[in-house]
Scaffold this motif. Structure first.
Motif, mmCIF file in Angstrom:
data_model
loop_
_atom_site.group_PDB
_atom_site.id
_atom_site.type_symbol
_atom_site.label_atom_id
_atom_site.label_comp_id
_atom_site.label_asym_id
_atom_site.label_seq_id
_atom_site.Cartn_x
_atom_site.Cartn_y
_atom_site.Cartn_z
ATOM 1 N N SER A 1 0.940 -1.055 0.446
ATOM 2 C CA SER A 1 -0.027 -0.133 0.347
ATOM 3 C C SER A 1 0.848 1.168 -0.260
ATOM 4 C CB SER A 1 -0.602 -0.370 0.924
ATOM 5 O OG SER A 1 -1.907 -1.439 0.847
ATOM 6 N N SER B 1 2.016 2.116 -3.300
ATOM 7 C CA SER B 1 1.357 2.090 -4.490
ATOM 8 C C SER B 1 0.948 3.609 -4.401
ATOM 9 C CB SER B 1 -0.155 1.592 -3.928
ATOM 10 O OG SER B 1 -1.288 1.628 -2.976
ATOM 11 N N ASN C 1 -8.107 -2.249 -5.574
ATOM 12 C CA ASN C 1 -7.687 -2.986 -3.669
ATOM 13 C C ASN C 1 -8.302 -4.906 -4.425
ATOM 14 O OD1 ASN C 1 -7.169 -5.428 -0.971
ATOM 15 N ND2 ASN C 1 -9.777 -5.171 -1.559
ATOM 16 N N SER C 2 -6.472 -5.722 -4.337
ATOM 17 C CA SER C 2 -7.178 -7.056 -4.359
ATOM 18 C C SER C 2 -6.721 -7.554 -3.541
ATOM 19 C CB SER C 2 -6.006 -7.315 -5.748
ATOM 20 O OG SER C 2 -4.871 -6.974 -5.358
ATOM 21 N N ASP C 3 -7.005 -7.680 -2.456
ATOM 22 C CA ASP C 3 -7.165 -8.128 -1.175
ATOM 23 C C ASP C 3 -8.411 -8.826 -1.041
ATOM 24 O OD1 ASP C 3 -5.277 -8.165 2.367
ATOM 25 O OD2 ASP C 3 -7.035 -8.820 2.220
ATOM 26 N N GLN D 1 -10.113 -7.837 1.992
ATOM 27 C CA GLN D 1 -10.444 -6.111 2.459
ATOM 28 C C GLN D 1 -11.417 -5.384 1.479
ATOM 29 O OE1 GLN D 1 -6.507 -3.658 1.704
ATOM 30 N NE2 GLN D 1 -5.743 -5.187 3.952
ATOM 31 N N LYS E 1 -7.035 -2.589 6.857
ATOM 32 C CA LYS E 1 -7.625 -1.185 5.795
ATOM 33 C C LYS E 1 -6.232 -0.240 5.171
ATOM 34 C CE LYS E 1 -11.951 -2.771 4.303
ATOM 35 N NZ LYS E 1 -13.066 -2.946 5.838
ATOM 36 N N ARG F 1 -4.464 6.963 2.707
ATOM 37 C CA ARG F 1 -4.504 7.203 1.093
ATOM 38 C C ARG F 1 -4.360 8.409 0.157
ATOM 39 N NH1 ARG F 1 -10.577 5.231 1.704
ATOM 40 N NH2 ARG F 1 -10.421 3.511 3.021
ATOM 41 N N HIS G 1 -9.577 5.009 -4.529
ATOM 42 C CA HIS G 1 -9.156 3.440 -3.776
ATOM 43 C C HIS G 1 -10.558 2.590 -4.661
ATOM 44 C CE1 HIS G 1 -6.139 4.589 -1.921
ATOM 45 N NE2 HIS G 1 -5.087 3.286 -1.578
ATOM 46 N N LEU H 1 -12.567 -1.722 -2.262
ATOM 47 C CA LEU H 1 -11.452 -1.528 -0.912
ATOM 48 C C LEU H 1 -13.402 -1.412 -0.043
ATOM 49 C CD1 LEU H 1 -9.066 -2.023 0.922
ATOM 50 C CD2 LEU H 1 -9.287 0.626 0.760
ATOM 51 N N GLY I 1 -2.510 -5.937 -3.338
ATOM 52 C CA GLY I 1 -3.390 -6.717 -2.509
ATOM 53 C C GLY I 1 -2.233 -8.094 -2.647
#
Ligand code: ATP
Length: 355
Positions: free
Chosen positions: A76, A79, A92-94, A97, A108, A114, A119, A122, A159
């Motif tokens: 993060s 990013s 987001n690719s968690d 989250q 998160k 941020r 985003h 998320l 993520g």
């Protein structure tokens, strides 16, 4: 322990700025400068002046920067660092989250962290609507990437869920295949987008040290109270294995709450059994987080061995300094910039210049 976010305000050093050679798609900033502002203004120096250009790019596969890595390795942070130089939006690719709720437990990125960078996916999915499947993530992720690219911004996919990343990026996605389990190659050469993969790597012993401290910090930040509120003794399937309830911390503390009222150790009474159960839950959370990190690295290595061209950024030294505290103080940031952000900027710059 969000050490990597502790240094406000966010502004890449002049060393980093000098690494940044501007590309026609990403022309130089106007007088406000992209770097001194702590607020992201994605449209201020539009990388794709016309929507026709954006459509063209979409048709031949949008450029996507994918930031991969085990839990806690600084994805993060990287990013946001990149978004201060390239007008970007994060997807987001968690897989935990994506759900609304349990913000501390799932770690998160906070709105303040941020720095105004938009985003997507998320905390936007209602956990009561069921589980986010890889195929649903594939279609929502595609819509998000299309939206970001059509606004002329760079999509940053960020993520730790490699199964989600895989589902979203591959040209042909097969719902039935256990991509990381079987002998079948999880990653064909064909991807739906023009991808640049950045893999933030921290040597496991150093990362594990950090993760253990991060759990303590998450507890200090209110993880226990968040989970106590989330716990529902009337739930038919407490600690069940769907959606958000899989998040590390939920099953571990559900076992504690089943035996003890949601009151933290030390908040009145000196119940030894309670203290033991609490410590056991914390131990399990640390162990499960450690195992998650190992599994994630295993999956990343698998993707790499199947042909994904991952560019590895070694963040070990920065983490060693950050975790060590003391002398590490501000030095970790220089090392982070020198060993992780700087090389990433160069890689992304080159990637954006490729036809
Ligand atoms: P798998 O195929 O094992 O689900 P994956 O790559 O799809 O792996 P991971 O992100 O590795 O997904 O997550 C696997 C499990 O790790 C989750 O089901 C959850 O228990 C835990 N986990 C992952 N991310 C988080 C998070 N942010 N907070 C808490 N727990 C998490």
């Amino acid at each position: 322990m969000k050490l990597l976010f502790l240094n406000p305000p966010h502004s890449p050093s002049s060393k980093l700025q000098s690494l940044f050679s501007f590309h026609p798609l990403f022309p130089p900033p106007n007088n406000h400068g992209p770097i001194s502002s702590t607020h992201h203004k994605p449209t201020r120096w539009s990388p794709m002046a016309s929507s026709a250009a954006a459509h063209h790019r979409l048709r031949r596969g949008a450029k996507v920067v994918v930031i991969m890595g085990a839990t806690g390795c600084g994805k993060s942070r990287l990013s946001i660092d990149l978004a201060s130089l390239f007008p970007s939006e994060v997807i987001n690719s968690d897989k935990m989250q994506v759900y609304r709720g349990l913000d501390i437990t799932t770690n998160k990125i906070t709105p303040a962290e941020r720095h105004g960078v938009p985003h997507h996916l998320l905390g936007s999915f209602d956990p009561d609507d069921g589980e986010m499947s890889p195929s649903l993530f594939r279609s929502l992720g595609h819509a998000a990437i299309s939206g970001v690219a059509s606004r002329g911004n760079l999509p940053l996919l960020v993520g730790g869920s490699n199964s989600f990343i895989h589902a979203l990026l591959v040209e042909r996605f097969d719902l039935e295949t256990d991509v990381f389990g079987g002998l079948i190659s999880p990653a064909g050469p064909e991807l739906r987008y023009d991808c640049c993969f950045l893999w933030v790597d921290v040597s496991l012993p150093v990362l594990e040290d950090y993760l253990s401290k991060r759990v303590d910090d998450m507890l200090d930040a209110g993880m226990f109270e968040e989970l106590a509120q989330y716990y529902d003794p009337g739930r038919t399937d407490p600690g069940g294995r769907t959606g958000l309830r899989k998040a590390i911390g939920v099953p571990e503390f559900d076992r504690y709450f089943k035996k003890h009222l949601p009151r933290r150790v030390g908040q009145g009474g000196d119940d030894w059994a309670r203290e033991d159960a609490y410590e056991e839950a914390v131990r399990e959370i640390k162990e499960n987080t450690r195992l998650l990190a190992r599994r994630q690295v295993g999956k990343i290595l698998r993707l790499r061995s199947c042909g994904w061209e991952l560019r590895r950024l070694d963040a070990t030294e920065a983490f060693r300094l950050a975790v060590g505290g003391g002398g590490g103080g501000g030095r970790w940031r220089d090392v982070w910039e020198g060993q992780v952000v700087g090389p990433s900027v160069k890689i992304v710059n080159r990637f954006l210049q490729e036809k």
